[in-house]
Design a protein around this motif. Sequence first.
Motif, PDB file in Angstrom:
ATOM      1  N   TYR A 155       0.824  -1.215   0.000  1.00 14.66           N
ATOM      2  CA  TYR A 155       0.000   0.000   0.000  1.00 14.66           C
ATOM      3  C   TYR A 155       0.857   1.263   0.000  1.00 14.66           C
ATOM      4  N   LYS A 156       2.020   1.213   0.666  1.00 14.83           N
ATOM      5  CA  LYS A 156       2.922   2.374   0.637  1.00 14.83           C
ATOM      6  C   LYS A 156       3.399   2.620  -0.804  1.00 14.83           C
ATOM      7  N   CYS A 157       3.724   1.540  -1.496  1.00 16.60           N
ATOM      8  CA  CYS A 157       4.173   1.664  -2.888  1.00 16.60           C
ATOM      9  C   CYS A 157       3.052   2.209  -3.772  1.00 16.60           C
ATOM     10  N   LEU A 158       1.865   1.724  -3.513  1.00 17.68           N
ATOM     11  CA  LEU A 158       0.724   2.199  -4.299  1.00 17.68           C
ATOM     12  C   LEU A 158       0.527   3.698  -4.088  1.00 17.68           C
ATOM     13  N   GLU A 159       0.666   4.110  -2.849  1.00 17.63           N
ATOM     14  CA  GLU A 159       0.523   5.532  -2.522  1.00 17.63           C
ATOM     15  C   GLU A 159       1.606   6.356  -3.232  1.00 17.63           C
ATOM     16  N   LYS A 160       2.832   5.858  -3.189  1.00 17.93           N
ATOM     17  CA  LYS A 160       3.959   6.565  -3.820  1.00 17.93           C
ATOM     18  C   LYS A 160       3.759   6.668  -5.346  1.00 17.93           C
TER      19      LYS A 160
ATOM     20  N   MET B   1      -1.994   0.235  10.320  1.00 24.77           N
ATOM     21  CA  MET B   1      -1.737   0.969   9.079  1.00 24.77           C
ATOM     22  C   MET B   1      -2.234   2.401   9.231  1.00 24.77           C
ATOM     23  N   ARG B   2      -1.486   3.350   8.686  1.00 25.12           N
ATOM     24  CA  ARG B   2      -1.944   4.733   8.817  1.00 25.12           C
ATOM     25  C   ARG B   2      -3.181   5.008   7.942  1.00 25.12           C
ATOM     26  N   THR B   3      -3.846   6.135   8.282  1.00 21.74           N
ATOM     27  CA  THR B   3      -5.144   6.416   7.665  1.00 21.74           C
ATOM     28  C   THR B   3      -5.088   6.465   6.133  1.00 21.74           C
ATOM     29  N   SER B   4      -4.045   7.100   5.602  1.00 21.57           N
ATOM     30  CA  SER B   4      -3.990   7.231   4.136  1.00 21.57           C
ATOM     31  C   SER B   4      -3.882   5.858   3.466  1.00 21.57           C
ATOM     32  N   LEU B   5      -3.196   4.918   4.141  1.00 19.83           N
ATOM     33  CA  LEU B   5      -3.070   3.578   3.554  1.00 19.83           C
ATOM     34  C   LEU B   5      -4.387   2.806   3.659  1.00 19.83           C
ATOM     35  N   ILE B   6      -5.094   3.056   4.745  1.00 21.85           N
ATOM     36  CA  ILE B   6      -6.412   2.403   4.891  1.00 21.85           C
ATOM     37  C   ILE B   6      -7.346   2.904   3.785  1.00 21.85           C
ATOM     38  N   GLU B   7      -7.232   4.184   3.479  1.00 20.44           N
ATOM     39  CA  GLU B   7      -8.062   4.752   2.411  1.00 20.44           C
ATOM     40  C   GLU B   7      -7.688   4.148   1.046  1.00 20.44           C
ATOM     41  N   ILE B   8      -6.394   3.950   0.840  1.00 22.97           N
ATOM     42  CA  ILE B   8      -5.945   3.310  -0.409  1.00 22.97           C
ATOM     43  C   ILE B   8      -6.521   1.891  -0.522  1.00 22.97           C
ATOM     44  N   ALA B   9      -6.494   1.173   0.596  1.00 22.99           N
ATOM     45  CA  ALA B   9      -7.051  -0.183   0.603  1.00 22.99           C
ATOM     46  C   ALA B   9      -8.554  -0.159   0.320  1.00 22.99           C
TER      47      ALA B   9
END
Lengths: 177, 89
Positions: A155-160, B1-9
């Motif tokens: 998910y970090k990679c996806l965000e980046k 997991m931080r909020t922004s990652l939860i939103e991505i998921a």
Amino acid sequence: MLVLEDITQKNRSARIADWYEKVFPKVGAYIKRQGGSLEEAKELFQEALVIYFEKISGGNFQPDKSDDAYLFGMVKHLWFKHLQTQQQWDDLDPTDTREELTAELRVEKLVLLLKQSGQRCLELLQSFYYERLSMQKVSERFGYKSERSATVQKYKCLEKLRAEVKDKSLNYEDFLD
Amino acid sequence: MRTSLIEIAEIESWVLQQGDPADRLVTEGRLLLNPALREQAAWQTQTYAVVREYGRQKLKEEIKAVENQLFTSAKHRRFQERIRSIFSF
């Protein structure tokens, strides 16, 4: 019949070589009979292999034929599509904006740009989203301690990459040049 | 997991149509009400397309490397002759 577990365990290149030796001569003979060239036969066979890998990695694919028959059938289908595309290009109005083509070019250009800045993330994400490996396999391949760590990293990679896709799409005026 | 990652998921479940349908409906509602979230979903969708294209390019490179080996290496001479005979006339 090939299944996903086989392809992830066996050497993929060896499997590809087997298919070339077994199926490509038949493909070549067919394309030759149709008036095509060796280069066209190679390109179509490459594309058929890509599609086949994509199908089997999807997990839900249950071919009703052998691998060889499926690949040969796919090449025949791609040959007809190839002829149709050639005809469309011949008939193309030069003022046609071809939105579909533009979208494809945009994605290809983004891949090129992201390879320079986010190769490791691209590798990790493609192993999950394209090769469709399980998170366990992804964590083994990339050396994470647990599936949980690999999932967070995914998910970090996806965000980046999402931020880079946005940035590069909005900030490059000559994006498609 | 931080909020922004939860939103991505959360966006991922909606874009790829995975997970609990009830959760996806909630996401759908949030997307309708939140233009910023909608924009993030659009960029995320584009990112999946880029990742897919990268995977395809990698696979195609691997296929071409195998093909090149078969068409040039001396140990595959029989294969090369077979193909040459097909395209030689």
